[in-house]
Design an enzyme around this catalytic site. Structure first.
Site, PDB file in Angstrom:
ATOM      1  N   SER A 156       3.243   7.903   3.629  1.00 41.08           N
ATOM      2  CA  SER A 156       3.225   6.504   3.217  1.00 41.08           C
ATOM      3  C   SER A 156       4.565   6.074   2.626  1.00 41.08           C
ATOM      4  CB  SER A 156       2.057   6.282   2.253  1.00 41.08           C
ATOM      5  OG  SER A 156       1.699   4.939   2.272  1.00 41.08           O
TER       6      SER A 156
ATOM      7  N   LYS B 275       8.424   6.878   4.039  1.00 38.23           N
ATOM      8  CA  LYS B 275       9.630   6.042   4.187  1.00 38.23           C
ATOM      9  C   LYS B 275      10.818   6.789   3.566  1.00 38.23           C
ATOM     10  CE  LYS B 275       6.713   2.034   2.757  1.00 38.23           C
ATOM     11  NZ  LYS B 275       5.812   1.683   3.799  1.00 38.23           N
TER      12      LYS B 275
ATOM     13  N   TRP C 203      -2.794  -1.418   8.583  1.00 42.08           N
ATOM     14  CA  TRP C 203      -1.771  -1.974   7.676  1.00 42.08           C
ATOM     15  C   TRP C 203      -0.396  -1.363   7.965  1.00 42.08           C
ATOM     16  CZ3 TRP C 203      -0.926  -6.015   4.858  1.00 42.08           C
ATOM     17  CH2 TRP C 203      -0.110  -5.993   3.725  1.00 42.08           C
TER      18      TRP C 203
ATOM     19  N   HIS D 235      -5.756   5.993   6.261  1.00 43.18           N
ATOM     20  CA  HIS D 235      -4.424   6.208   5.699  1.00 43.18           C
ATOM     21  C   HIS D 235      -4.455   7.421   4.771  1.00 43.18           C
ATOM     22  CE1 HIS D 235      -0.501   4.825   4.341  1.00 43.18           C
ATOM     23  NE2 HIS D 235      -0.894   4.943   3.085  1.00 43.18           N
TER      24      HIS D 235
HETATM   25  C1  GTR Z   1       0.746   0.302   0.441  1.00 46.74           C
HETATM   26  C2  GTR Z   1       2.041  -0.255   0.964  1.00 46.74           C
HETATM   27  C3  GTR Z   1       2.526   0.584   2.108  1.00 46.74           C
HETATM   28  C4  GTR Z   1       2.446   2.065   1.808  1.00 46.74           C
HETATM   29  C5  GTR Z   1       1.280   2.447   0.931  1.00 46.74           C
HETATM   30  C6  GTR Z   1       1.371   3.805   0.232  1.00 46.74           C
HETATM   31  O1  GTR Z   1       0.214  -0.453  -0.561  1.00 46.74           O
HETATM   32  O2  GTR Z   1       1.809  -1.575   1.362  1.00 46.74           O
HETATM   33  O3  GTR Z   1       3.835   0.186   2.493  1.00 46.74           O
HETATM   34  O4  GTR Z   1       3.610   2.501   1.242  1.00 46.74           O
HETATM   35  O5  GTR Z   1       1.048   1.562  -0.075  1.00 46.74           O
HETATM   36  O6  GTR Z   1       2.456   4.246  -0.148  1.00 46.74           O
HETATM   37  O7  GTR Z   1       0.299   4.393   0.033  1.00 46.74           O
END
Ligand code: GTR
Length: 423
Positions: free
Chosen positions: A251, A255, A342, A401
């Site tokens: 996540s 990045k 997302w 996720h």
């Molecule tokens: C979310 C965000 C994503 C991702 C995620 C995470 O809220 O919008 O870009 O980074 O968090 O890190 O779990």
């Protein structure tokens, strides 16, 4: 996740509707800033790669400062751990100079046998005590975001958070496959909060009273910078093979892993798990999280210049396939999850796909032939749980996720292949 008309004034509108993806043209990594074609690996390595890195630094992640030599102290261990599978220790790595240096506590497991081992390097969301149930791993003493369930009290984690993330760390699998894991809390480098820089490495290194410039580093760069500091230490660790360090993140930390791998060529392999917007996903698709949404929700993640591209993705001089291309010719793996709209699984897949021409310059196959097509206007995705690719790997796990055992199994297979451990 989508917003309603009433809150659009504050929260940017988003959607997960493939039929609303705009027409777009991706920047061509093989056309240089002067408009000339780039036709060889030599040209790529000698100047084109540097041009693209500079664009990402200037417009997206910001410029990070030079690192000082790190100083390492053993703070716990070595002990035999995980039923004899591993040797475990905690090494404190100081990453800034001066009387009160910033430091990270690296929790390191390596296989319990002599020699130097390949290692996965990872930042965790919840710190060392969260990745394992072992009761003697100290709780982090760094700043944590408040929670309402007793996991964090007075901005510090409690015993209740021990083992909180074990599902994301199948240590038995990783160690039994002959790999080590080195990990620390991402807040060791910067707490994840708009004011977090004051408590992290950016605050330590910023001259007092000097505001950050529009292309100075932001939080994602601080985490990536921290990964390079950890690598500085791992190069000196007698149990680690520094030519086989894979940087891996989930996540927002996916990045950071991609950005670390793009900048720091010592990372022999790079893994992005559900990194989404600002990670592996193509920004121009505007599917799921958008540039506007991420800048609104997380104003501290990217440099100030990136704000200019909110609702203005077509003006970006780069897109995320080029972030992946910066890793060439080293192996890179991009993974998505089917319900993680997302993060835009299809956009993550397409970025991996469009990095291919750069890998070809090196005579490498990236994802290789893709034997399926997408139709616009259909909610279609890459095929689930069909790992694919050669020097660029990809899979889409069924589910949410997260980073789970299935994902690690694919990463271990990919690392085996590229680190030639099974030959
Ligand atoms: C979310 C965000 C994503 C991702 C995620 C995470 O809220 O919008 O870009 O980074 O968090 O890190 O779990």
């Amino acid at each position: 996740m989508s917003s309603t008309a009433s809150d659009q004034a504050t929260r940017p509108e988003t959607h997960c509707d493939e039929s609303r993806v705009p027409e777009y043209t991706l920047p061509d990594p093989l056309i240089d800033n002067a408009g000339r074609p780039v036709t060889s690996a030599e040209q790529w390595m000698s100047y084109r790669r540097a041009e693209i890195l500079e664009l990402f630094r200037t417009y997206m992640y910001g410029h990070s400062p030079q690192r000082s030599p790190v100083r390492a102290t053993l703070v716990q261990g070595p002990v035999v751990a995980l039923d004899g599978l591993a040797i475990r220790r905690i090494v404190r790595v100081e990453v800034t100079d001066g009387p009160d240096p910033a430091y990270a506590d690296l929790l390191i497991y390596t296989p319990n046998r002599p020699g130097k081992h390949p290692v996965f390097l990872n930042l965790s969301f919840w710190g060392n005590h969260s990745v394992s149930m072992e009761p003697d791993i100290p709780l982090s003493t760094k700043w944590y975001r408040p929670t309402e369930n007793g996991l964090v009290i007075n901005n510090r984690p409690t015993e209740k958070s021990r083992g909180l993330q074990v599902r994301r760390y199948p240590l038995d699998l990783i160690l039994s496959r002959g790999y080590g894991l080195a990990t620390c809390y991402y807040g060791d480098f910067e707490p994840d909060d708009p004011e977090g820089w004051k408590m992290g490495v950016r605050g330590k290194l910023q001259p007092p009273g000097k505001p950050f410039g529009p292309s100075d580093w932001a939080a994602i760069s601080a985490w990536s910078w921290g990964l390079s500091c950890a690598m500085d230490y791992l190069e000196t660790d007698e149990h680690v093979d520094p030519s086989k360090v894979a940087v891996i993140g989930h996540s927002r930390l996916g990045k950071a892993a991609l950005w670390a791998g793009a900048q720091d060529e010592r990372f022999a392999l790079v893994i992005s798990n559900c990194s989404g917007e600002g990670g592996a996903a193509i920004s121009r698709r505007c599917f799921g999280e958008t540039v506007a949404a991420i800048n609104y929700l997380f104003p501290h993640w990217f440099c100030e210049n990136f704000k200019k591209f909110s609702n203005n993705e077509a003006a970006l001089p780069i897109d995320q396939h080029e972030l992946i291309a910066l890793i060439a010719p080293r192996p890179v793996y991009v993974a998505s999850a089917s319900e993680d709209l997302w993060a835009d699984p299809k956009g993550e897949f397409l970025a991996a796909y469009h990095a291919e021409p750069v890998y070809r310059l090196f005579g490498k196959t990236g994802l290789g032939r893709v034997d399926f097509t997408f139709e616009r206007g259909v909610q279609d995705l890459p095929p689930a749980e069909r790992p694919m690719g050669d020097t660029i790997g990809y899979h889409m796990r069924i589910g949410r996720h997260d980073i789970l055992r299935y994902d690690w199994e694919q990463y271990l297979n990919f690392a085996d292949r590229h680190f030639a451990r099974n030959q």
